[in-house]
Write an enzyme that holds these catalytic residues in place. Structure first.
Site, PDB file in Angstrom:
ATOM      1  N   PRO A 212      43.237 -25.762  90.723  1.00 25.11           N
ATOM      2  CA  PRO A 212      44.233 -25.737  91.800  1.00 25.11           C
ATOM      3  C   PRO A 212      45.658 -25.508  91.321  1.00 25.11           C
ATOM      4  O   PRO A 212      46.448 -24.866  92.021  1.00 25.11           O
ATOM      5  CB  PRO A 212      44.075 -27.114  92.453  1.00 25.11           C
ATOM      6  CG  PRO A 212      42.645 -27.467  92.222  1.00 25.11           C
ATOM      7  CD  PRO A 212      42.338 -26.947  90.837  1.00 25.11           C
ATOM      8  N   TYR A 213      46.002 -26.012  90.143  1.00 28.01           N
ATOM      9  CA  TYR A 213      47.346 -25.781  89.619  1.00 28.01           C
ATOM     10  C   TYR A 213      47.605 -24.285  89.440  1.00 28.01           C
ATOM     11  O   TYR A 213      48.578 -23.735  89.951  1.00 28.01           O
ATOM     12  CB  TYR A 213      47.532 -26.523  88.291  1.00 28.01           C
ATOM     13  CG  TYR A 213      48.804 -26.174  87.566  1.00 28.01           C
ATOM     14  CD1 TYR A 213      50.035 -26.373  88.169  1.00 28.01           C
ATOM     15  CD2 TYR A 213      48.772 -25.650  86.275  1.00 28.01           C
ATOM     16  CE1 TYR A 213      51.215 -26.042  87.501  1.00 28.01           C
ATOM     17  CE2 TYR A 213      49.940 -25.334  85.606  1.00 28.01           C
ATOM     18  CZ  TYR A 213      51.155 -25.530  86.228  1.00 28.01           C
ATOM     19  OH  TYR A 213      52.311 -25.209  85.566  1.00 28.01           O
TER      20      TYR A 213
END
Length: 410
Positions: A212-213
């Site tokens: 997700p980062y």
């Protein structure tokens, strides 16, 4: 409240923290720290130089006013220091959820003259507050560092990352569009590339982020690029590799929240082991197809990193987009890094070597030839042990980070 400050983490190079139990009174300490921080913010808001100075509200010939989002964080504070040294006018916006008010205070003490530096406590998720900041200040450019930035944490709290990175970047872009601010230097990451099939990584390497980062950062990049197509914006996107080091003169350093140590970068883990905060290091993977069997990463010193930002700002041009990898172009193995850390600290660091961690890849390093060629930038702080020695000096003398707000002098 979602974090606005910057403390970046790249792929963690096969290293994990040793297990440790938190003390029962830890939450009490966190609550006390939060109260102290609130008090500190209140005092700062009453301090000269931290309120709206008229100089910040007008454009001035020969002076470039830069909004530094996340300027109380690790990289953002170092960037603000460099901008101030180079005679830029700086406004820092940060909600201090991960940044340090102590870093801002250091900068204010170094540059106390009116019209040089102001700090605004605000959250970038508050569109009304951000619009008001832009309305009340005459910004010439934005350096957007603000983001939560731990790969491991992003897998546990993905919505937080999409909101804090992607949605907050949208708020910034909307404010820039509404108020005619047309220069953006965007802090991105090599995590947008995911697991490249070929090394070194160039700017043309396909972007397939795997967490997700990295995904949130790529979404933010895509928004910036789409918006720039229909405007005359000057855009520079810098994709960092693994950041280490600190200010060579010892004024600033990295001081992450204690509760986030387990998500942090390998240098922080090595220093914590050297200080006895944790019992040692766990290195996962000794059978990779590398010279010593451990993962290889590209470590970029924060001083070189902020130099790349200043050069990017200087070269930013209307209707143009620049995308650059910021790394040394040389990979260093985890074993090599740990040995350099041992020498830098002079400490005996216990290292436990374990099986591979799922998802880790053998090598990640940059090809910096584009930024060398187009921005005349080359990494200067490439001695790994020296970078770690500089950072260690700050860590050793600031074991409580920037210290308790109660002992600060206002």
């Amino acid at each position: 409240m979602l974090p606005a400050s910057r403390s970046r983490s790249q792929p963690r190079a096969g290293m994990d923290y040793s297990d440790s139990r938190r003390k029962p009174h830890f939450l009490g300490k966190v609550l006390i720290a939060a109260i102290f921080t609130t008090l500190c913010i209140f005092i700062l808001k009453q301090s000269p130089g931290f309120t709206g100075d008229s100089a910040f509200a007008r454009h001035e010939s020969g002076v470039t006013h830069v909004l530094v989002t996340g300027g109380a964080g690790y990289i953002g504070s170092h960037a603000a220091l460099r901008l101030l040294k180079d005679s830029y006018r700086v406004t820092i916006v940060d909600n201090l959820s991960r940044g340090n008010i102590g870093a801002v205070k250091v900068l204010q003490e170094l540059f106390p003259e009116p019209g040089r530096l102001q700090f605004i406590y605000a959250d970038l998720g508050d569109a009304k507050a951000v619009n008001q900041i832009f309305a009340q200040n005459a910004f010439d450019a934005v350096m957007h560092f603000a983001a939560v930035a731990y790969v491991g944490e992003s897998t546990l709290e993905p919505l937080r990352y999409y909101h804090n990175i992607t949605a907050n970047t949208l708020v910034i872009l909307e404010a820039m569009a509404a108020h005619g601010v047309k220069t953006l230097i965007y802090s991105s990451t090599c995590a947008t590339y995911g697991e490249p099939e070929k090394m070194p990584i160039t700017e043309e390497t396909p972007q397939f982020p795997i967490n997700p980062y990295g995904k949130a950062k790529k979404m933010a990049e895509d928004m910036i690029l789409d918006f720039s197509k229909n405007s005359d914006m000057a855009v520079m996107i810098l994709r960092y590799f693994n950041v280490i080091g600190s200010d060579p003169e010892g004024r600033l350093g990295e001081a992450p929240r204690p509760e986030l140590r387990e998500h942090g970068r390998i240098s922080g883990a090595c220093f914590d082991a050297a200080l006895g905060i944790i019992p040692g290091l766990k290195v996962k993977g000794t059978d990779y197809p590398t010279a010593d069997g451990t993962c290889i990463r590209d470590y970029i010193d924060v001083t070189d990193l902020v130099d790349a930002h200043v050069k990017a700002l200087d070269k930013a041009s209307p209707n143009k987009v620049g995308i650059y990898n910021v790394g040394t172009g040389k990979g260093r193995s985890v074993k090599e890094f740990v040995e350099a850390c041992k020498k830098a600290t002079g400490a005996t660091i216990k290292v436990e070597y374990l099986d591979r961690r799922p998802g880790d890849y053998a090598e990640v390093y940059s090809d910096p030839s584009k930024i060398n060629r187009e921005l005349n930038w080359t990494a200067q702080y490439t001695d790994l042990q020296e970078s770690l020695s500089i950072a260690w000096r700050w860590q050793k003398s600031h074991q409580n980070g920037y210290g308790s707000p109660l002992v600060m002098k206002f």
